[in-house]
Write a protein that holds these residues in place. Sequence first.
Motif, PDB file in Angstrom:
ATOM      1  N   ASP A 131       0.819  -1.200   0.000  1.00 18.09           N
ATOM      2  CA  ASP A 131       0.000   0.000   0.000  1.00 18.09           C
ATOM      3  C   ASP A 131       0.855   1.254   0.000  1.00 18.09           C
ATOM      4  O   ASP A 131       0.593   2.190  -0.753  1.00 18.09           O
ATOM      5  CB  ASP A 131      -0.935   0.000   1.206  1.00 18.09           C
ATOM      6  N   TYR A 132       1.868   1.315   0.858  1.00 17.69           N
ATOM      7  CA  TYR A 132       2.644   2.548   0.926  1.00 17.69           C
ATOM      8  C   TYR A 132       3.518   2.719  -0.310  1.00 17.69           C
ATOM      9  O   TYR A 132       3.704   3.843  -0.801  1.00 17.69           O
ATOM     10  CB  TYR A 132       3.454   2.632   2.228  1.00 17.69           C
ATOM     11  N   LYS A 133       4.014   1.633  -0.860  1.00 17.11           N
ATOM     12  CA  LYS A 133       4.815   1.741  -2.080  1.00 17.11           C
ATOM     13  C   LYS A 133       3.948   2.182  -3.253  1.00 17.11           C
ATOM     14  O   LYS A 133       4.371   2.986  -4.093  1.00 17.11           O
ATOM     15  CB  LYS A 133       5.499   0.408  -2.388  1.00 17.11           C
ATOM     16  N   LYS A 134       2.743   1.650  -3.297  1.00 21.56           N
ATOM     17  CA  LYS A 134       1.810   2.038  -4.345  1.00 21.56           C
ATOM     18  C   LYS A 134       1.478   3.521  -4.235  1.00 21.56           C
ATOM     19  O   LYS A 134       1.402   4.241  -5.244  1.00 21.56           O
ATOM     20  CB  LYS A 134       0.535   1.203  -4.244  1.00 21.56           C
ATOM     21  N   LYS A 135       1.300   3.999  -2.998  1.00 28.59           N
ATOM     22  CA  LYS A 135       0.972   5.410  -2.782  1.00 28.59           C
ATOM     23  C   LYS A 135       2.134   6.304  -3.180  1.00 28.59           C
ATOM     24  O   LYS A 135       1.932   7.371  -3.788  1.00 28.59           O
ATOM     25  CB  LYS A 135       0.611   5.638  -1.307  1.00 28.59           C
ATOM     26  N   VAL A 136       3.351   5.897  -2.846  1.00 28.78           N
ATOM     27  CA  VAL A 136       4.538   6.668  -3.227  1.00 28.78           C
ATOM     28  C   VAL A 136       4.613   6.815  -4.740  1.00 28.78           C
ATOM     29  O   VAL A 136       4.850   7.909  -5.271  1.00 28.78           O
ATOM     30  CB  VAL A 136       5.823   6.006  -2.696  1.00 28.78           C
ATOM     31  N   LEU A 137       4.388   5.708  -5.449  1.00 29.79           N
ATOM     32  CA  LEU A 137       4.452   5.748  -6.912  1.00 29.79           C
ATOM     33  C   LEU A 137       3.339   6.631  -7.486  1.00 29.79           C
ATOM     34  O   LEU A 137       3.533   7.298  -8.508  1.00 29.79           O
ATOM     35  CB  LEU A 137       4.369   4.335  -7.485  1.00 29.79           C
ATOM     36  N   GLU A 138       2.179   6.633  -6.845  1.00 29.48           N
ATOM     37  CA  GLU A 138       1.101   7.507  -7.292  1.00 29.48           C
ATOM     38  C   GLU A 138       1.515   8.978  -7.194  1.00 29.48           C
ATOM     39  O   GLU A 138       1.261   9.763  -8.111  1.00 29.48           O
ATOM     40  CB  GLU A 138      -0.159   7.264  -6.456  1.00 29.48           C
ATOM     41  N   TYR A 139       2.180   9.329  -6.089  1.00 26.22           N
ATOM     42  CA  TYR A 139       2.657  10.700  -5.931  1.00 26.22           C
ATOM     43  C   TYR A 139       3.709  11.044  -6.983  1.00 26.22           C
ATOM     44  O   TYR A 139       3.664  12.119  -7.601  1.00 26.22           O
ATOM     45  CB  TYR A 139       3.264  10.885  -4.530  1.00 26.22           C
ATOM     46  N   LEU A 140       4.670  10.144  -7.168  1.00 27.54           N
ATOM     47  CA  LEU A 140       5.753  10.411  -8.119  1.00 27.54           C
ATOM     48  C   LEU A 140       5.219  10.563  -9.540  1.00 27.54           C
ATOM     49  O   LEU A 140       5.647  11.452 -10.285  1.00 27.54           O
ATOM     50  CB  LEU A 140       6.794   9.289  -8.061  1.00 27.54           C
ATOM     51  N   ARG A 141       4.278   9.684  -9.900  1.00 29.87           N
ATOM     52  CA  ARG A 141       3.734   9.716 -11.263  1.00 29.87           C
ATOM     53  C   ARG A 141       2.784  10.892 -11.482  1.00 29.87           C
ATOM     54  O   ARG A 141       2.487  11.238 -12.630  1.00 29.87           O
ATOM     55  CB  ARG A 141       3.029   8.391 -11.565  1.00 29.87           C
ATOM     56  N   ALA A 142       2.314  11.491 -10.393  1.00 25.13           N
ATOM     57  CA  ALA A 142       1.440  12.656 -10.504  1.00 25.13           C
ATOM     58  C   ALA A 142       2.228  13.952 -10.681  1.00 25.13           C
ATOM     59  O   ALA A 142       1.657  14.995 -11.014  1.00 25.13           O
ATOM     60  CB  ALA A 142       0.542  12.763  -9.272  1.00 25.13           C
ATOM     61  N   MET A 143       3.547  13.898 -10.484  1.00 26.33           N
ATOM     62  CA  MET A 143       4.390  15.075 -10.647  1.00 26.33           C
ATOM     63  C   MET A 143       4.493  15.454 -12.127  1.00 26.33           C
ATOM     64  O   MET A 143       4.380  14.605 -13.007  1.00 26.33           O
ATOM     65  CB  MET A 143       5.805  14.800 -10.113  1.00 26.33           C
ATOM     66  N   SER A 144       4.725  16.712 -12.380  1.00 27.71           N
ATOM     67  CA  SER A 144       5.039  17.120 -13.744  1.00 27.71           C
ATOM     68  C   SER A 144       6.443  16.611 -14.070  1.00 27.71           C
ATOM     69  O   SER A 144       7.238  16.335 -13.159  1.00 27.71           O
ATOM     70  CB  SER A 144       5.003  18.643 -13.862  1.00 27.71           C
ATOM     71  N   PRO A 145       6.786  16.464 -15.346  1.00 28.81           N
ATOM     72  CA  PRO A 145       8.144  16.015 -15.698  1.00 28.81           C
ATOM     73  C   PRO A 145       9.230  16.875 -15.057  1.00 28.81           C
ATOM     74  O   PRO A 145      10.238  16.349 -14.563  1.00 28.81           O
ATOM     75  CB  PRO A 145       8.173  16.121 -17.226  1.00 28.81           C
TER      76      PRO A 145
END
Length: 294
Positions: free
Chosen positions: A140-154
């Motif tokens: 769950d926490y790894k999935k959430k981290v990736l969601e944040y990272l992928r939501a960033m602009s390039p």
Amino acid sequence: MAEKKQAEFLQWFNPTLDALRKLGGSGSPVDVSTTIAKNFNIPESKLNETIKSGASKFHNQVCWARQYLVWEGYIDPSVRGVWKLTKKGENKKITDSEARKIFLKWVEINAMNRKKKEEEKSAVIEIDEEEIDDSSLSLDYKKKVLEYLRAMSPKNFERFCLYLLRVNAFENLQLTGKSHDEGIDGIAILRINPVISFRVLFQAKRYKEGNNVSRVQIGDFRNAMIGRADKGIFITTSKFTSEAIKEAYRDGAPQVELVDSDKLINMMELSQIGLKQVTTYEVDPVFFQQYLKD
């Protein structure tokens, strides 16, 4: 687990032990999977198959094999990110029939443990503690981290990577951010000691799950860094294809260090960037029983 999945899963018990022996008794999860793939000449199409999460299906099967070998005492799980043979596993050979026996044995043991926990939980009065599954919590926490990272602009993801490298002892960091830089996102210096240092270029790709970095992208990145730096680092929120990994470490060419989503999160854990380490406890129902009886 379906019968077909059982067969795919069980066949890697002995190859996992063989791979660790070939690697000198220990290896990273990727090293083990790569060694098995080479030993069995697994085709590229098979290696690129993924499960629902986007992770490699083949590597996932090897990881499941490793888990059962840990339970059986053949692999030491004490060091995170490193698979190491125990004394018991150093010379162990596992036949197909024995692999199935091990599988059935631990399926039964785990089922009994789950049943026991449920019985203990239901026997405790006025205690409403939800059982925590560490593996799902980790997911769950790894999935959430990736969601944040992928939501960033390039651009913001490049800034994040710059910060992560800075925390990990890189110096003189700067973002290039210019169209003529051929995909190079940043420059840094990695100092080994007061005398020796390396100029490093890095590229950061904020990719969605399943959009893996290809061999061509690694080749293009290397071509862009030749003559400009001693080493390259390719960072992504996804994965690298097996051909991309081969290209990164190809003999005779400047090596490119690869940081996929798992390694990226691991770096964040070690540096405690965006993550707070917590301690949790598991309730012991048996202890409370003595105070709940008349």
